[in-house]
Design a protein around this motif. Structure first.
Motif, PDB file in Angstrom:
ATOM      1  N   ALA A 111       0.844  -1.206   0.000  1.00 43.93           N
ATOM      2  CA  ALA A 111       0.000   0.000   0.000  1.00 43.93           C
ATOM      3  C   ALA A 111       0.877   1.253   0.000  1.00 43.93           C
ATOM      4  N   ALA A 112       1.953   1.231   0.800  1.00 44.05           N
ATOM      5  CA  ALA A 112       2.860   2.391   0.856  1.00 44.05           C
ATOM      6  C   ALA A 112       3.565   2.580  -0.481  1.00 44.05           C
ATOM      7  N   ALA A 113       3.891   1.467  -1.148  1.00 47.59           N
ATOM      8  CA  ALA A 113       4.560   1.550  -2.444  1.00 47.59           C
ATOM      9  C   ALA A 113       3.619   2.151  -3.491  1.00 47.59           C
ATOM     10  N   ARG A 114       2.389   1.677  -3.531  1.00 44.60           N
ATOM     11  CA  ARG A 114       1.414   2.212  -4.493  1.00 44.60           C
ATOM     12  C   ARG A 114       1.184   3.705  -4.255  1.00 44.60           C
ATOM     13  N   ALA A 115       1.046   4.074  -2.973  1.00 45.86           N
ATOM     14  CA  ALA A 115       0.760   5.475  -2.636  1.00 45.86           C
ATOM     15  C   ALA A 115       1.891   6.405  -3.049  1.00 45.86           C
ATOM     16  N   SER A 116       3.112   5.883  -3.119  1.00 48.77           N
ATOM     17  CA  SER A 116       4.253   6.748  -3.444  1.00 48.77           C
ATOM     18  C   SER A 116       4.778   6.496  -4.863  1.00 48.77           C
ATOM     19  N   VAL A 118       6.007   3.750  -6.128  1.00 45.57           N
ATOM     20  CA  VAL A 118       7.205   2.895  -6.148  1.00 45.57           C
ATOM     21  C   VAL A 118       6.840   1.496  -6.643  1.00 45.57           C
ATOM     22  N   GLU A 119       7.671   0.936  -7.500  1.00 45.10           N
ATOM     23  CA  GLU A 119       7.519  -0.452  -7.915  1.00 45.10           C
ATOM     24  C   GLU A 119       8.482  -1.320  -7.137  1.00 45.10           C
ATOM     25  N   VAL A 120       7.971  -2.349  -6.471  1.00 40.20           N
ATOM     26  CA  VAL A 120       8.857  -3.312  -5.824  1.00 40.20           C
ATOM     27  C   VAL A 120       9.219  -4.335  -6.893  1.00 40.20           C
ATOM     28  N   VAL A 121      10.472  -4.279  -7.359  1.00 39.19           N
ATOM     29  CA  VAL A 121      10.847  -5.051  -8.538  1.00 39.19           C
ATOM     30  C   VAL A 121      11.589  -6.339  -8.198  1.00 39.19           C
TER      31      VAL A 121
END
Ligand code: MG
Length: 329
Positions: A111-116, A118-121
């Protein structure tokens, strides 16, 4: 003695679910991720949250922990005025934690990644004696990055938000401070759910000349010290100007000790060559901004305004602990 292999593989599969390749050509699942080339300058940072060092599981939810692991990295990108882009995650897993727990960590992190944006690759899972989440994060700066080594004598020093809230929250969580009601909820929330000042950092980086800046992760006094050291300058800070929240005043009182020495706020400290009104800066950055002092040619940091009406100068060359004992705070 630790979780069975099947479960271990499931945790790894969880990680792959975080990636939705858009910016990445190839996301999780191979030996490496493949990122698209970009013309922008790349920022690259890494930070860890370690159980027993940075958190205890009794303090908050796994979702909060997962989000916070990313936020501490986002804050470093914010401090340089960057846009966060891609992350890889290393999860050190100890025994005694089940799959549902890790699903919740990943939910918060995702959720924090989507909000900012960011792609967790990609990521890695390893067995360890302590639970730890380590994230390496990439970001981009389009113009000039804000750095720690560009402060000059005469610059005005500002901070975003309020200071000392997370330190007060941490003391409430570890039962060293008594908090109650809405103030307690606010302070503990500032510790468990910090906000990275990404927008503010990106807007600050558009100011020319680019401000010197740092994010306040270890406490105002210590992080200011990094700017002073790297820039070869000193500073005079007005203790009476430090922004304290109502919750801080209700719980801690007017003593600025935690605002000066406490960490985990993830606010930005920055230095402007041309002085701007805090109200105008607040509108521009979308967060409250307070003027707290000035950069000086004389080395070392000096705290003024702590000694009542006399306003005695208290030089603090050796850091906050020494300052604290001298001022009797
Ligand atoms: Mg930092």
């Amino acid at each position: 003695v630790s979780s069975p292999p099947g479960e271990f593989a499931l945790i790894e599969r969880l990680l792959s679910r975080l990636g939705r390749p858009r910016r990445a050509i190839l996301g999780p699942g191979d030996d490496c991720a493949i990122l698209r080339p970009t013309r922008a300058r790349q920022l690259f940072t890494i930070d860890s949250l370690v159980e027993g060092v940075h958190f205890r599981l009794t303090w908050g939810t796994p979702e909060e922990l997962g989000a916070r692991a990313l936020t501490v990295n986002l804050s470093d990108i914010a401090a340089m005025g960057g846009v966060p882009t891609a992350a890889v995650v290393n999860l050190a897993v100890r025994s005694g934690l089940n799959l549902a727990f890790f699903e919740r960590i990943y939910k918060g992190l995702g959720a924090a990644a989507r909000a900012s944006g960011v792609e967790v690759v990609g990521g890695n899972v390893t067995r360890a004696d302590q639970l730890a989440i380590t994230i390496a994060l990439l970001g981009e700066v389009r113009g000039g990055a804000m750095r720690r080594d560009t402060a000059r004598p005469g610059d005005t020093i500002y901070v975003t938000g309020t200071l000392g809230d997370a330190a007060a929250g941490l003391r409430i969580l570890s039962r060293r401070l008594h908090g109650r009601g809405a103030a307690r909820v606010f302070l503990v929330g500032r510790m468990l759910r910090p906000t990275a000042r990404l927008k503010a950092g990106q807007r600050l980086a558009q100011i020319r000349p680019a401000p010197a800046a740092i994010d306040i992760s270890d406490g105002l006094w210590q992080d200011l010290g990094h700017i002073l050291e790297r820039s070869g300058v000193g500073a005079e800070i007005d203790a009476s100007a430090l922004p304290l929240s109502d919750a801080y005043r209700a719980t801690v009182g007017d003593d600025p000790a935690l605002a000066l020495g406490g960490g985990d706020d993830y606010e930005l400290l920055f230095c402007l060559r041309r002085e701007l009104a805090p109200s105008a800066l607040s509108r521009r950055l979308g967060v409250m901004v307070t003027r707290i002092g000035r950069i000086t040619a004389a080395r070392g940091a000096t705290l003024v305004g702590t000694d009542g009406a006399r306003g005695r100068r208290i030089p603090a060359v050796a850091g906050w602990d020494q300052l604290r004992s001298r001022s009797g705070a």
